[in-house]
Design a protein around this motif. Structure first.
Motif, mmCIF file in Angstrom:
data_model
loop_
_atom_site.group_PDB
_atom_site.id
_atom_site.type_symbol
_atom_site.label_atom_id
_atom_site.label_comp_id
_atom_site.label_asym_id
_atom_site.label_seq_id
_atom_site.Cartn_x
_atom_site.Cartn_y
_atom_site.Cartn_z
ATOM 1 N N UNK A 168 0.821 -1.339 0.065
ATOM 2 C CA UNK A 168 -0.079 0.025 0.148
ATOM 3 C C UNK A 168 1.010 1.405 0.069
ATOM 4 N N UNK A 169 0.871 2.085 -0.980
ATOM 5 C CA UNK A 169 1.702 3.364 -1.004
ATOM 6 C C UNK A 169 0.805 4.507 -0.335
ATOM 7 N N UNK A 170 1.504 4.732 0.561
ATOM 8 C CA UNK A 170 0.974 5.851 1.676
ATOM 9 C C UNK A 170 1.914 7.249 1.447
ATOM 10 N N UNK A 171 2.269 7.737 0.484
ATOM 11 C CA UNK A 171 3.175 8.902 0.508
ATOM 12 C C UNK A 171 2.410 10.133 1.202
ATOM 13 N N UNK A 204 -8.444 -1.760 8.002
ATOM 14 C CA UNK A 204 -9.561 -2.344 7.291
ATOM 15 C C UNK A 204 -9.289 -2.890 5.765
ATOM 16 N N UNK A 205 -8.090 -2.058 5.195
ATOM 17 C CA UNK A 205 -7.814 -2.574 3.814
ATOM 18 C C UNK A 205 -6.767 -3.738 4.069
ATOM 19 N N UNK A 206 -5.963 -3.722 4.932
ATOM 20 C CA UNK A 206 -5.079 -4.684 5.236
ATOM 21 C C UNK A 206 -5.649 -5.905 5.602
ATOM 22 N N UNK A 207 -6.724 -6.047 6.470
ATOM 23 C CA UNK A 207 -7.397 -7.129 6.789
ATOM 24 C C UNK A 207 -8.252 -7.778 5.608
ATOM 25 N N UNK A 211 -3.759 -11.123 2.333
ATOM 26 C CA UNK A 211 -2.429 -11.478 2.234
ATOM 27 C C UNK A 211 -1.354 -10.282 2.912
ATOM 28 N N UNK A 212 -0.176 -11.048 3.259
ATOM 29 C CA UNK A 212 0.734 -9.909 3.829
ATOM 30 C C UNK A 212 0.939 -8.708 3.076
ATOM 31 N N UNK A 213 1.152 -7.709 3.960
ATOM 32 C CA UNK A 213 0.731 -6.274 3.259
ATOM 33 C C UNK A 213 1.700 -5.595 3.967
ATOM 34 N N UNK A 214 2.578 -4.666 3.022
ATOM 35 C CA UNK A 214 3.623 -3.590 3.318
ATOM 36 C C UNK A 214 3.090 -2.311 3.038
ATOM 37 N N UNK A 215 3.325 -1.418 4.136
ATOM 38 C CA UNK A 215 3.023 -0.031 3.765
ATOM 39 C C UNK A 215 4.155 0.686 3.395
ATOM 40 N N UNK A 216 4.208 1.263 2.273
ATOM 41 C CA UNK A 216 5.232 2.191 1.641
ATOM 42 C C UNK A 216 5.157 3.678 1.791
ATOM 43 N N UNK A 217 6.060 4.228 2.304
ATOM 44 C CA UNK A 217 5.686 5.843 2.731
ATOM 45 C C UNK A 217 7.143 6.290 2.275
ATOM 46 N N UNK A 230 -1.465 -1.752 12.304
ATOM 47 C CA UNK A 230 -2.387 -1.892 11.252
ATOM 48 C C UNK A 230 -2.174 -3.639 11.174
ATOM 49 N N UNK A 231 -1.256 -4.418 11.415
ATOM 50 C CA UNK A 231 -1.338 -5.573 11.053
ATOM 51 C C UNK A 231 -0.328 -5.682 9.901
ATOM 52 N N UNK A 232 0.274 -4.848 9.379
ATOM 53 C CA UNK A 232 1.176 -4.658 8.387
ATOM 54 C C UNK A 232 2.360 -5.668 8.554
ATOM 55 N N UNK A 233 2.954 -6.409 7.272
ATOM 56 C CA UNK A 233 3.927 -7.314 7.753
ATOM 57 C C UNK A 233 5.178 -6.513 7.482
ATOM 58 N N UNK A 234 5.236 -5.364 6.955
ATOM 59 C CA UNK A 234 6.630 -4.674 6.974
ATOM 60 C C UNK A 234 6.040 -3.206 6.330
#
Length: 334
Positions: A168-171, A204-207, A211-217, A230-234
């Motif tokens: 998930x790209x969250x700049x 909400x989106x991660x759940x 699947x395993x989710x990474x948040x990119x910022x 949030x339960x993100x994997x990375x």
């Protein structure tokens, strides 16, 4: 920590998302060739509207059509040509992926804009960003969650032996939390989103993705504790923008994986991209400063470019991706 199972192989490297050019078949060949342990679905914004991060993600939304208006994406009364174009581009990309990566049996990463960045960018039909309306932001998040669940399933159908990793790209996340997203007039800013509310939207989106989710910022002041909650994997971040190591150390200690943006997206002033040995050293030095055992490094860390590579030359892209790949292998040999 060492018995944790990560959604990537030891010593992996990957790209953040965007690449230059307009030829998706060639872009996918480059990624599959240079990043065999953790390839990603490349994005080619040079193809125009609908290939950009926001348009591409907006094309995945469920029952929330969008259109281009004066060069910006906004919520539309009904599906139209702009939305069809975004969806057609994605469909073509997935079909091409099924062809290029047929039989691939490892993890594959796909990217989409996260709910806060979408809310800070997409416009309401009446004007202004969705961010101004908390109800609209909740609706957007629900629509995105459903859309990403379907997108992940579509990738899994085409590559039945692969495992999907979502990024998930969250700049815009830090500016949304700080209340620094400017209004259209530029004279004011939208109210800050409470970090607990932001975490709930991301969760909400991660759940839903399942699947395993990474948040990119790729911004300063990445809210690491929020992302971890949030339960993100990375988390994926640009090492050049790190100012404080303690929050990162705490997040890693608590089990967050790190996609370490260790290679600049443009050639440095010397004109030479760093070698794989230099990239590996940079990641090792950070890890040593954080005080974690070396044996954990290649498991918990994935080597990446600092951010997307859409503005780089094709030659530089190949050099950078190869440097990331070989740096990951060096770290695995430590």
């Amino acid at each position: 920590m060492t018995d944790q199972v990560w959604p990537w192989p030891v010593g992996a490297a990957t790209g953040i998302g965007s690449l230059p050019g307009t030829d998706i078949a060639e872009a996918q060949r480059v990624v599959l060739g240079e990043l065999p342990a953790l390839p990603h679905l490349p994005e080619l914004p040079a193809r125009g509207p609908g290939a950009d991060l926001i348009g591409r993600t907006a094309g995945l939304l469920v029952e929330l059509p969008v259109e281009l208006y004066t060069g910006r994406w906004r919520v539309a009364p009904r599906p139209g040509r702009d939305l069809r174009r975004a969806r057609d581009l994605m469909e073509r990309d997935l079909d091409q992926l099924a062809e290029q990566a047929e039989g691939y049996a490892g993890p594959i990463k796909v990217q989409a804009a996260g709910p806060l960045t979408l809310a800070a960018t997409l416009e309401l039909p009446i004007g202004g960003r969705l961010l101004r309306d908390p109800g609209a932001v909740r609706d957007l998040t629900g629509s995105l969650a459903e859309g990403l669940r379907a997108h992940v399933a579509a990738v899994a159908r085409r590559l039945p032996r692969a495992s999907v990793l979502l990024q998930l790209d969250e700049p815009s996340l830090p500016t949304v939390l700080a209340g620094r997203v400017p209004t259209e007039s530029g004279l004011g800013a939208y109210r800050a989103v409470d970090s607990a509310d932001a975490a709930a939207l991301l969760r909400t989106v991660v759940d839903a993705a399942g699947v395993p989710t990474v948040v990119h910022c790729c911004a300063p002041d990445v809210p690491l504790e929020l992302i971890r909650s949030t339960g993100a994997a990375g988390v994926a971040l640009d090492l050049d923008l790190l100012t404080e190591l303690d929050p990162l150390g705490e997040a890693i200690d608590a089990g967050l994986g790190l996609l370490a943006g260790a290679v600049p997206t443009r050639p440095p002033s010397t004109g030479q991209a760093p070698t794989s040995a230099q990239v590996a050293d940079r990641v090792r030095q950070l890890w040593d400063r954080l005080g974690f055992p070396r044996r954990q490094l290649a498991q918990q860390v994935v080597v990446t470019p600092a951010c997307g590579l859409a503005g780089a030359s094709p030659e530089y892209v190949r050099v950078v991706l190869a440097a990331c790949r070989d740096a990951g292998r060096r770290l695995a040999e430590d």
